[in-house]
Design an enzyme around this catalytic site. Sequence first.
Site, PDB file in Angstrom:
ATOM      1  N   LYS A 143      39.353 -40.391 -29.463  1.00  0.00           N
ATOM      2  CA  LYS A 143      37.957 -40.097 -29.141  1.00  0.00           C
ATOM      3  C   LYS A 143      37.360 -39.202 -30.232  1.00  0.00           C
ATOM      4  CE  LYS A 143      36.652 -39.563 -24.817  1.00  0.00           C
ATOM      5  NZ  LYS A 143      35.945 -40.759 -24.358  1.00  0.00           N
TER       6      LYS A 143
HETATM    7  N1  PMP Z   1      36.486 -46.715 -24.511  1.00  0.00           N
HETATM    8  C1  PMP Z   1      35.657 -45.762 -24.966  1.00  0.00           C
HETATM    9  C2  PMP Z   1      34.931 -45.965 -26.256  1.00  0.00           C
HETATM   10  C3  PMP Z   1      35.477 -44.584 -24.202  1.00  0.00           C
HETATM   11  O1  PMP Z   1      34.648 -43.640 -24.649  1.00  0.00           O
HETATM   12  C4  PMP Z   1      36.165 -44.443 -22.980  1.00  0.00           C
HETATM   13  C5  PMP Z   1      35.954 -43.211 -22.151  1.00  0.00           C
HETATM   14  N2  PMP Z   1      36.826 -42.185 -22.546  1.00  0.00           N
HETATM   15  C6  PMP Z   1      37.043 -45.441 -22.575  1.00  0.00           C
HETATM   16  C7  PMP Z   1      37.172 -46.581 -23.362  1.00  0.00           C
HETATM   17  C8  PMP Z   1      37.866 -45.298 -21.325  1.00  0.00           C
HETATM   18  O2  PMP Z   1      38.862 -44.319 -21.509  1.00  0.00           O
HETATM   19  P1  PMP Z   1      39.426 -43.419 -20.310  1.00  0.00           P
HETATM   20  O3  PMP Z   1      39.856 -44.322 -19.253  1.00  0.00           O
HETATM   21  O4  PMP Z   1      40.551 -42.674 -20.917  1.00  0.00           O
HETATM   22  O5  PMP Z   1      38.312 -42.529 -19.877  1.00  0.00           O
END
Ligand code: PMP
Length: 314
Positions: A158
């Site tokens: 991220k």
């Molecule tokens: N893809 C992106 C680009 C995101 O920002 C997120 C949110 N964090 C997700 C997928 C889903 O990830 P997670 O389940 O860890 O929140």
Amino acid sequence: MSTNKPEYAFFDGKIVPIGEAKVSVMTQAFNYGTGVFAGMRAYWNDDERQLFIFRAADHFERFRQSASLIRINVPYSPSELTDILIELLRIEDYHADTYIRPLAYKASMTTGVNLDDNDGVTMFAQPGSGYVKDVEGLKVGFSAWRRVEDNAIPARGKISGAYANSALIKTDASLAGYDDALVLSEDGHVAEASTSNVFIVRKGVAITPTITSNTLEGITRRTLIELLRNELGVEVVEREIDRTECYLAEEIFLCGTGMQVMPVAQIDHRTVGTGEIGTITHRLRELFFQVVTGKAPRYRDWLTPVYVPEHVGK
Ligand code: PMP
């Protein structure tokens, strides 16, 4: 706690009033997006009068991994970060579903882009409703943008700067009348949605792009794979997905900390399945909310309680 705004933040090694948690306009991360973040949730269980942080260790582990991808040192272990978060949530005294935002960033105040050793860590949390009982399926289109490529900006972490990509995808989807968009990688395969991962269901099999498809290594994605296989007996396949397979899917759902489990009713103006929430999506969504709120005993290990249980504390 009376407003939806946080009153405190963890900043510069301690918890301070939110107004004191400030960085300069010269901060490198503000100029170039050289930061990383996490998005987490804590769920309020009213029966137990308890706030449960969902998969804290996993989120903080990915947070540290995202940071390492752009040479940011987070000087706290996942369990130390969890302790900081617990302290923050207790001070805020939240008794409601809560969204949590840790950030680590390049704090130096020069205009150069070099990733030097000047790193900052901060964290804040604000109430934000988790479970919405009845949802309508989303209207989603394919974005004209492409998902950021891992060899340009690490896609599996991220990285703050990469969210210019997400912002373009999401904003253009909204302007086109969609709730969100699916985005393809440069090679033409489905990567994910603007800020969530995606699953399609074909012939009863749940299919999701691999983590080498420029997808964020989503923790909800990982959670759902486990729940689908172990609890719902649904086969899960991780593989490349073509755009037109989405047109033929019986079910499509998005997943992530923000979206949780969200059915898609339309893709590029084509109805998905019957247009109603599919059986697998429905069952998975119900189970997911049982799990995150502490109502599924087998998955209590994924939860960190914030408050000392009342019967113990008194
Ligand atoms: N893809 C992106 C680009 C995101 O920002 C997120 C949110 N964090 C997700 C997928 C889903 O990830 P997670 O389940 O860890 O929140």
